[in-house]
Design a protein around this motif. Structure first.
Motif, PDB file in Angstrom:
ATOM      1  N   ILE A  12       0.835  -1.208   0.000  1.00 15.12           N
ATOM      2  CA  ILE A  12       0.000   0.000   0.000  1.00 15.12           C
ATOM      3  C   ILE A  12       0.866   1.252   0.000  1.00 15.12           C
ATOM      4  N   ARG A  13       1.917   1.255   0.824  1.00 15.36           N
ATOM      5  CA  ARG A  13       2.841   2.399   0.891  1.00 15.36           C
ATOM      6  C   ARG A  13       3.467   2.663  -0.480  1.00 15.36           C
ATOM      7  N   ASP A  37      -3.379   1.337   9.280  1.00 16.49           N
ATOM      8  CA  ASP A  37      -3.864   2.713   9.390  1.00 16.49           C
ATOM      9  C   ASP A  37      -3.102   3.569   8.379  1.00 16.49           C
ATOM     10  N   VAL A  38      -3.834   4.150   7.432  1.00 11.68           N
ATOM     11  CA  VAL A  38      -3.246   5.013   6.405  1.00 11.68           C
ATOM     12  C   VAL A  38      -3.681   6.448   6.699  1.00 11.68           C
ATOM     13  N   VAL A  39      -2.710   7.313   6.971  1.00 15.67           N
ATOM     14  CA  VAL A  39      -2.999   8.719   7.238  1.00 15.67           C
ATOM     15  C   VAL A  39      -2.344   9.541   6.135  1.00 15.67           C
ATOM     16  N   ILE A  40      -3.166  10.196   5.326  1.00 15.00           N
ATOM     17  CA  ILE A  40      -2.677  10.991   4.199  1.00 15.00           C
ATOM     18  C   ILE A  40      -2.240  12.352   4.723  1.00 15.00           C
ATOM     19  N   LYS A  41      -0.977  12.692   4.470  1.00 18.79           N
ATOM     20  CA  LYS A  41      -0.393  13.922   4.999  1.00 18.79           C
ATOM     21  C   LYS A  41      -0.512  15.104   4.044  1.00 18.79           C
ATOM     22  N   ASP A  42      -0.815  14.831   2.775  1.00 17.51           N
ATOM     23  CA  ASP A  42      -0.964  15.898   1.777  1.00 17.51           C
ATOM     24  C   ASP A  42      -2.434  16.265   1.615  1.00 17.51           C
ATOM     25  N   ASP A  43      -2.674  17.508   1.225  1.00 15.16           N
ATOM     26  CA  ASP A  43      -4.041  17.941   0.939  1.00 15.16           C
ATOM     27  C   ASP A  43      -4.366  17.537  -0.501  1.00 15.16           C
ATOM     28  N   VAL A  44      -4.938  16.354  -0.650  1.00  9.18           N
ATOM     29  CA  VAL A  44      -5.226  15.804  -1.979  1.00  9.18           C
ATOM     30  C   VAL A  44      -6.725  15.838  -2.233  1.00  9.18           C
ATOM     31  N   PRO A  45      -7.141  15.791  -3.508  1.00  8.31           N
ATOM     32  CA  PRO A  45      -8.576  15.756  -3.813  1.00  8.31           C
ATOM     33  C   PRO A  45      -9.225  14.471  -3.279  1.00  8.31           C
ATOM     34  N   GLU A  46     -10.512  14.527  -3.080  1.00  7.70           N
ATOM     35  CA  GLU A  46     -11.262  13.381  -2.564  1.00  7.70           C
ATOM     36  C   GLU A  46     -11.169  12.181  -3.510  1.00  7.70           C
ATOM     37  N   GLU A  47     -10.995  12.426  -4.816  1.00  9.66           N
ATOM     38  CA  GLU A  47     -10.850  11.331  -5.784  1.00  9.66           C
ATOM     39  C   GLU A  47      -9.597  10.506  -5.485  1.00  9.66           C
ATOM     40  N   ILE A  52      -7.146   5.479  -3.303  1.00  9.99           N
ATOM     41  CA  ILE A  52      -6.340   4.762  -2.302  1.00  9.99           C
ATOM     42  C   ILE A  52      -7.218   3.754  -1.568  1.00  9.99           C
ATOM     43  N   GLN A  53      -8.431   4.155  -1.193  1.00 13.19           N
ATOM     44  CA  GLN A  53      -9.350   3.238  -0.514  1.00 13.19           C
ATOM     45  C   GLN A  53      -9.679   2.033  -1.395  1.00 13.19           C
ATOM     46  N   GLU A  54      -9.919   2.279  -2.671  1.00 12.18           N
ATOM     47  CA  GLU A  54     -10.239   1.184  -3.595  1.00 12.18           C
ATOM     48  C   GLU A  54      -9.053   0.247  -3.779  1.00 12.18           C
ATOM     49  N   PHE A  55      -7.835   0.813  -3.827  1.00  8.61           N
ATOM     50  CA  PHE A  55      -6.644  -0.017  -3.956  1.00  8.61           C
ATOM     51  C   PHE A  55      -6.480  -0.920  -2.729  1.00  8.61           C
ATOM     52  N   CYS A  56      -6.818  -0.392  -1.557  1.00  5.74           N
ATOM     53  CA  CYS A  56      -6.651  -1.129  -0.302  1.00  5.74           C
ATOM     54  C   CYS A  56      -7.670  -2.249  -0.119  1.00  5.74           C
ATOM     55  N   GLU A  57      -8.802  -2.152  -0.759  1.00  6.78           N
ATOM     56  CA  GLU A  57      -9.924  -3.075  -0.518  1.00  6.78           C
ATOM     57  C   GLU A  57      -9.542  -4.562  -0.600  1.00  6.78           C
ATOM     58  N   PRO A  58      -8.816  -5.026  -1.621  1.00 11.13           N
ATOM     59  CA  PRO A  58      -8.488  -6.463  -1.671  1.00 11.13           C
ATOM     60  C   PRO A  58      -7.586  -6.914  -0.516  1.00 11.13           C
ATOM     61  N   TYR A  59      -6.852  -5.981   0.084  1.00 10.00           N
ATOM     62  CA  TYR A  59      -5.923  -6.321   1.160  1.00 10.00           C
ATOM     63  C   TYR A  59      -6.621  -6.396   2.522  1.00 10.00           C
ATOM     64  N   VAL A  87      -8.401   4.408   6.024  1.00  8.25           N
ATOM     65  CA  VAL A  87      -7.759   5.434   5.205  1.00  8.25           C
ATOM     66  C   VAL A  87      -8.411   6.769   5.547  1.00  8.25           C
ATOM     67  N   ARG A  88      -7.595   7.738   5.917  1.00  6.87           N
ATOM     68  CA  ARG A  88      -8.133   9.060   6.268  1.00  6.87           C
ATOM     69  C   ARG A  88      -7.083  10.133   6.014  1.00  6.87           C
TER      70      ARG A  88
END
Length: 95
Positions: A12-13, A37-47, A52-59, A87-88
């Protein structure tokens, strides 16, 4: 040897890094399961957060509860998995 949740965290990283996003990805193992626990440190768009959430789903093997309080598990042998993946965005971004 790394735990399955640590192996999944590394994958995931690597994916998040390929997007050019700065994030903290930590795994934890406890009696009865594991989590990432995935904590996004950048101000990225919701998309980007959704991607990232969709990529994590199979794991994630714990797919949640049903109306009768039973759990739905999807274990896979081909990839490392953790019970829960959260993911947050970092709450400090909102200040």
């Amino acid at each position: 040897m790394k735990t399955e949740s640590a192996q999944a965290s590394a994958i995931i990283r690597k994916f998040i890094k390929s997007l050019g996003v700065k994030a903290s990805v930590r795994s934890d193992n406890f009696a009865g399961g594991s989590s990432i626990d995935v904590v996004i440190k950048d101000d990225v768009p919701e998309e980007t957060v959704k991607a990232i959430q969709e990529f994590c789903e199979p794991y994630k093997y714990d797919k949640g509860g049903r109306i009768d309080d039973s759990r739905i598990y999807e274990f896979r042998d081909d990839i490392p998995q953790a019970g829960f993946i959260f993911v947050r965005k970092d709450w400090k971004l909102n200040q």
